[in-house]
Scaffold this motif. Structure first.
Motif, PDB file in Angstrom:
ATOM      1  N   TYR A  83     -20.716 -14.100  -9.810  1.00 52.02           N
ATOM      2  CA  TYR A  83     -21.462 -15.184 -10.458  1.00 52.02           C
ATOM      3  C   TYR A  83     -22.834 -15.288  -9.835  1.00 52.02           C
ATOM      4  O   TYR A  83     -23.067 -14.879  -8.701  1.00 52.02           O
ATOM      5  N   ILE A  84     -23.767 -15.828 -10.616  1.00 49.07           N
ATOM      6  CA  ILE A  84     -25.147 -16.025 -10.173  1.00 49.07           C
ATOM      7  C   ILE A  84     -25.449 -17.513 -10.220  1.00 49.07           C
ATOM      8  O   ILE A  84     -25.153 -18.191 -11.210  1.00 49.07           O
ATOM      9  N   ASP A  85     -26.039 -18.010  -9.155  1.00 54.01           N
ATOM     10  CA  ASP A  85     -26.337 -19.436  -9.063  1.00 54.01           C
ATOM     11  C   ASP A  85     -27.733 -19.751  -9.589  1.00 54.01           C
ATOM     12  O   ASP A  85     -27.914 -20.692 -10.358  1.00 54.01           O
ATOM     13  N   HIS A  86     -28.721 -18.979  -9.153  1.00 58.14           N
ATOM     14  CA  HIS A  86     -30.103 -19.196  -9.604  1.00 58.14           C
ATOM     15  C   HIS A  86     -30.803 -17.843  -9.706  1.00 58.14           C
ATOM     16  O   HIS A  86     -30.501 -16.919  -8.948  1.00 58.14           O
ATOM     17  N   SER A 104     -31.315 -20.393 -17.542  1.00 61.02           N
ATOM     18  CA  SER A 104     -30.454 -19.296 -17.969  1.00 61.02           C
ATOM     19  C   SER A 104     -30.203 -19.363 -19.470  1.00 61.02           C
ATOM     20  O   SER A 104     -30.268 -20.429 -20.093  1.00 61.02           O
ATOM     21  N   LEU A 105     -29.920 -18.204 -20.039  1.00 58.31           N
ATOM     22  CA  LEU A 105     -29.552 -18.096 -21.449  1.00 58.31           C
ATOM     23  C   LEU A 105     -28.070 -17.764 -21.550  1.00 58.31           C
ATOM     24  O   LEU A 105     -27.568 -16.906 -20.827  1.00 58.31           O
ATOM     25  N   THR A 106     -27.365 -18.448 -22.439  1.00 61.13           N
ATOM     26  CA  THR A 106     -25.976 -18.102 -22.715  1.00 61.13           C
ATOM     27  C   THR A 106     -25.935 -16.827 -23.558  1.00 61.13           C
ATOM     28  O   THR A 106     -26.967 -16.342 -24.059  1.00 61.13           O
ATOM     29  N   ASP A 107     -24.739 -16.284 -23.738  1.00 57.70           N
ATOM     30  CA  ASP A 107     -24.593 -15.105 -24.590  1.00 57.70           C
ATOM     31  C   ASP A 107     -25.111 -15.391 -25.998  1.00 57.70           C
ATOM     32  O   ASP A 107     -25.835 -14.572 -26.583  1.00 57.70           O
ATOM     33  N   ASP A 108     -24.746 -16.564 -26.541  1.00 56.90           N
ATOM     34  CA  ASP A 108     -25.178 -16.903 -27.897  1.00 56.90           C
ATOM     35  C   ASP A 108     -26.685 -17.082 -27.973  1.00 56.90           C
ATOM     36  O   ASP A 108     -27.324 -16.643 -28.943  1.00 56.90           O
ATOM     37  N   ALA A 109     -27.266 -17.733 -26.968  1.00 57.49           N
ATOM     38  CA  ALA A 109     -28.710 -17.981 -26.982  1.00 57.49           C
ATOM     39  C   ALA A 109     -29.483 -16.669 -26.908  1.00 57.49           C
ATOM     40  O   ALA A 109     -30.493 -16.485 -27.607  1.00 57.49           O
ATOM     41  N   TYR A 110     -29.012 -15.732 -26.063  1.00 56.12           N
ATOM     42  CA  TYR A 110     -29.723 -14.451 -25.962  1.00 56.12           C
ATOM     43  C   TYR A 110     -29.569 -13.639 -27.246  1.00 56.12           C
ATOM     44  O   TYR A 110     -30.517 -13.023 -27.720  1.00 56.12           O
ATOM     45  N   ALA A 111     -28.357 -13.672 -27.819  1.00 55.87           N
ATOM     46  CA  ALA A 111     -28.137 -12.934 -29.060  1.00 55.87           C
ATOM     47  C   ALA A 111     -29.000 -13.471 -30.198  1.00 55.87           C
ATOM     48  O   ALA A 111     -29.376 -12.731 -31.115  1.00 55.87           O
ATOM     49  N   ALA A 112     -29.336 -14.754 -30.132  1.00 57.38           N
ATOM     50  CA  ALA A 112     -30.105 -15.384 -31.213  1.00 57.38           C
ATOM     51  C   ALA A 112     -31.604 -15.110 -31.121  1.00 57.38           C
ATOM     52  O   ALA A 112     -32.341 -15.436 -32.052  1.00 57.38           O
ATOM     53  N   ILE A 113     -32.081 -14.541 -30.031  1.00 51.15           N
ATOM     54  CA  ILE A 113     -33.513 -14.262 -29.893  1.00 51.15           C
ATOM     55  C   ILE A 113     -33.893 -13.131 -30.851  1.00 51.15           C
ATOM     56  O   ILE A 113     -33.369 -12.018 -30.742  1.00 51.15           O
ATOM     57  N   SER A 124     -39.733 -16.768 -18.972  1.00 48.70           N
ATOM     58  CA  SER A 124     -39.303 -18.143 -19.212  1.00 48.70           C
ATOM     59  C   SER A 124     -37.814 -18.345 -18.951  1.00 48.70           C
ATOM     60  O   SER A 124     -37.394 -19.428 -18.556  1.00 48.70           O
ATOM     61  N   PHE A 125     -36.998 -17.305 -19.195  1.00 46.38           N
ATOM     62  CA  PHE A 125     -35.552 -17.412 -19.072  1.00 46.38           C
ATOM     63  C   PHE A 125     -34.993 -16.126 -18.456  1.00 46.38           C
ATOM     64  O   PHE A 125     -35.654 -15.088 -18.437  1.00 46.38           O
ATOM     65  N   TYR A 126     -33.756 -16.232 -17.995  1.00 42.25           N
ATOM     66  CA  TYR A 126     -33.026 -15.027 -17.595  1.00 42.25           C
ATOM     67  C   TYR A 126     -31.677 -15.022 -18.285  1.00 42.25           C
ATOM     68  O   TYR A 126     -31.136 -16.069 -18.657  1.00 42.25           O
ATOM     69  N   TYR A 127     -31.131 -13.821 -18.455  1.00 40.70           N
ATOM     70  CA  TYR A 127     -29.810 -13.652 -19.067  1.00 40.70           C
ATOM     71  C   TYR A 127     -29.008 -12.702 -18.195  1.00 40.70           C
ATOM     72  O   TYR A 127     -29.422 -11.573 -17.945  1.00 40.70           O
ATOM     73  N   TRP A 128     -27.867 -13.169 -17.709  1.00 44.32           N
ATOM     74  CA  TRP A 128     -26.991 -12.356 -16.855  1.00 44.32           C
ATOM     75  C   TRP A 128     -25.856 -11.793 -17.706  1.00 44.32           C
ATOM     76  O   TRP A 128     -25.061 -12.532 -18.276  1.00 44.32           O
ATOM     77  N   ASN A 129     -25.812 -10.475 -17.790  1.00 47.36           N
ATOM     78  CA  ASN A 129     -24.738  -9.783 -18.504  1.00 47.36           C
ATOM     79  C   ASN A 129     -23.879  -9.078 -17.462  1.00 47.36           C
ATOM     80  O   ASN A 129     -24.322  -8.106 -16.859  1.00 47.36           O
ATOM     81  N   PRO A 130     -22.645  -9.570 -17.203  1.00 46.48           N
ATOM     82  CA  PRO A 130     -21.837  -9.028 -16.115  1.00 46.48           C
ATOM     83  C   PRO A 130     -21.183  -7.691 -16.458  1.00 46.48           C
ATOM     84  O   PRO A 130     -19.956  -7.537 -16.425  1.00 46.48           O
ATOM     85  N   THR A 131     -22.012  -6.718 -16.822  1.00 43.17           N
ATOM     86  CA  THR A 131     -21.503  -5.375 -17.058  1.00 43.17           C
ATOM     87  C   THR A 131     -20.961  -4.803 -15.751  1.00 43.17           C
ATOM     88  O   THR A 131     -21.267  -5.308 -14.663  1.00 43.17           O
ATOM     89  N   VAL A 153     -36.189 -13.260  -7.381  1.00 41.99           N
ATOM     90  CA  VAL A 153     -35.359 -13.904  -6.361  1.00 41.99           C
ATOM     91  C   VAL A 153     -34.008 -14.217  -6.992  1.00 41.99           C
ATOM     92  O   VAL A 153     -33.933 -14.926  -7.998  1.00 41.99           O
ATOM     93  N   LEU A 154     -32.967 -13.694  -6.391  1.00 34.67           N
ATOM     94  CA  LEU A 154     -31.613 -13.878  -6.907  1.00 34.67           C
ATOM     95  C   LEU A 154     -30.768 -14.628  -5.886  1.00 34.67           C
ATOM     96  O   LEU A 154     -30.693 -14.234  -4.724  1.00 34.67           O
ATOM     97  N   TYR A 155     -30.161 -15.727  -6.322  1.00 32.89           N
ATOM     98  CA  TYR A 155     -29.220 -16.473  -5.492  1.00 32.89           C
ATOM     99  C   TYR A 155     -27.819 -16.229  -6.072  1.00 32.89           C
ATOM    100  O   TYR A 155     -27.531 -16.662  -7.198  1.00 32.89           O
ATOM    101  N   SER A 156     -26.989 -15.552  -5.314  1.00 31.69           N
ATOM    102  CA  SER A 156     -25.676 -15.179  -5.833  1.00 31.69           C
ATOM    103  C   SER A 156     -24.602 -15.425  -4.787  1.00 31.69           C
ATOM    104  O   SER A 156     -24.857 -15.383  -3.580  1.00 31.69           O
ATOM    105  N   GLY A 157     -23.394 -15.678  -5.256  1.00 33.52           N
ATOM    106  CA  GLY A 157     -22.270 -15.855  -4.350  1.00 33.52           C
ATOM    107  C   GLY A 157     -21.967 -14.581  -3.599  1.00 33.52           C
ATOM    108  O   GLY A 157     -21.938 -13.497  -4.184  1.00 33.52           O
ATOM    109  N   SER A 158     -21.743 -14.713  -2.297  1.00 31.53           N
ATOM    110  CA  SER A 158     -21.461 -13.548  -1.457  1.00 31.53           C
ATOM    111  C   SER A 158     -20.040 -13.644  -0.931  1.00 31.53           C
ATOM    112  O   SER A 158     -19.765 -14.379   0.021  1.00 31.53           O
TER     113      SER A 158
END
Length: 242
Positions: A83-86, A104-113, A124-131, A153-158
């Motif tokens: 998971y990504i926090d910020h 952040s953008l949800t899956d639906d929000a990114y697909a709608a662009i 303006s936004f980021y989209y995390w796709n956990p491939t 800058v990525l803040y992620s759970g370690s």
């Protein structure tokens, strides 16, 4: 006192009487315990409440680049986070440099662009796709930034790292040694004792030890309110009311 991975497994197996008091871990049992324990640790990595801290990672953003791989050997070279926090960026065109947070953008929000390649000086936004191909996730930016002086800058759970060698020292946060010993003993019980159920007191101890580390991992978070809920309403606060 620091112990080795081998000693942790030995203590866990003594808790379920697979190894008698005064006995030692055999090479075969040690190899099996290492594999099973790493499977268990891998499962812990998807439980956000068992992840002990946030890792702050920076990397150089390339002008016109919309997508970055995240994971060992990727553009953002860290173990692939669950998971990504910020996600922020640092703008070095300003003095001093300023770190700004992205929404952040949800899956639906990114697909709608409609135009995903649309560019701007700053994102303006980021989209995390956990491939997970080749162990890499995918981090995308929109609008695609063209500035040449940005740092991501990525803040992620370690999560706690998996074990490598039996002889390695056990390096875990406070409380984790007891948590691992008790929970591995429960986990090993069905493996090394031919599916015999673990002792109920051991199960309770394992549960209490997990509760202790999850309490330590709780963090305060900023409360957010959808702006649509406050449009047209006068400002208010807890002291004076609406």
């Amino acid at each position: 006192m620091a112990i080795t991975v081998s000693k942790l497994f030995e203590l866990a197996l003594k808790r379920i009487n697979v190894i008698p008091q005064g006995g030692s871990l055999t090479a075969n049992d040690g190899d099996d315990a290492l594999s099973f324990a790493n499977n268990w640790i891998d499962a812990l990595a998807i439980e956000q409440i068992t992840i002990p801290f946030l890792l702050r990672t920076t990397w150089t953003m390339v002008s016109g680049t919309a997508s970055y791989t995240v994971g060992t050997g990727g553009d953002v070279n860290i173990p692939r986070p669950t998971y990504i926090d910020h996600v922020n960026y640092i703008d070095a065109s300003l003095s001093p440099s300023i770190e700004r947070e992205l929404d952040s953008l949800t899956d639906d929000a990114y697909a709608a662009i409609p135009i995903k390649t649309l560019t701007n000086l700053l994102p303006s936004f980021y989209y995390w796709n956990p491939t997970y191909a080749s162990g890499l996730g995918t981090l995308k930016f929109w609008l695609v930034p063209t500035s040449s002086v940005l740092t991501g800058v990525l803040y992620s759970g370690s999560p706690v790292a998996q074990f490598v060698n039996l002889t390695d020292p056990l390096s875990v946060p406070p409380g984790w040694q007891w948590f691992m010993q008790e929970n591995l003993a429960v986990f090993f019980s069905s493996i090394f004792r031919e599916n015999l159920p673990p002792d109920p007191q051991l199960v309770q101890s394992a549960m209490l030890s997990k509760l202790a580390i999850t309490r330590a991992n709780l963090r305060l978070q900023e409360a957010t309110i959808d702006p649509a809920l406050t449009l047209g309403s006068p400002p208010s606060n807890i002291y004076v009311g609406p």
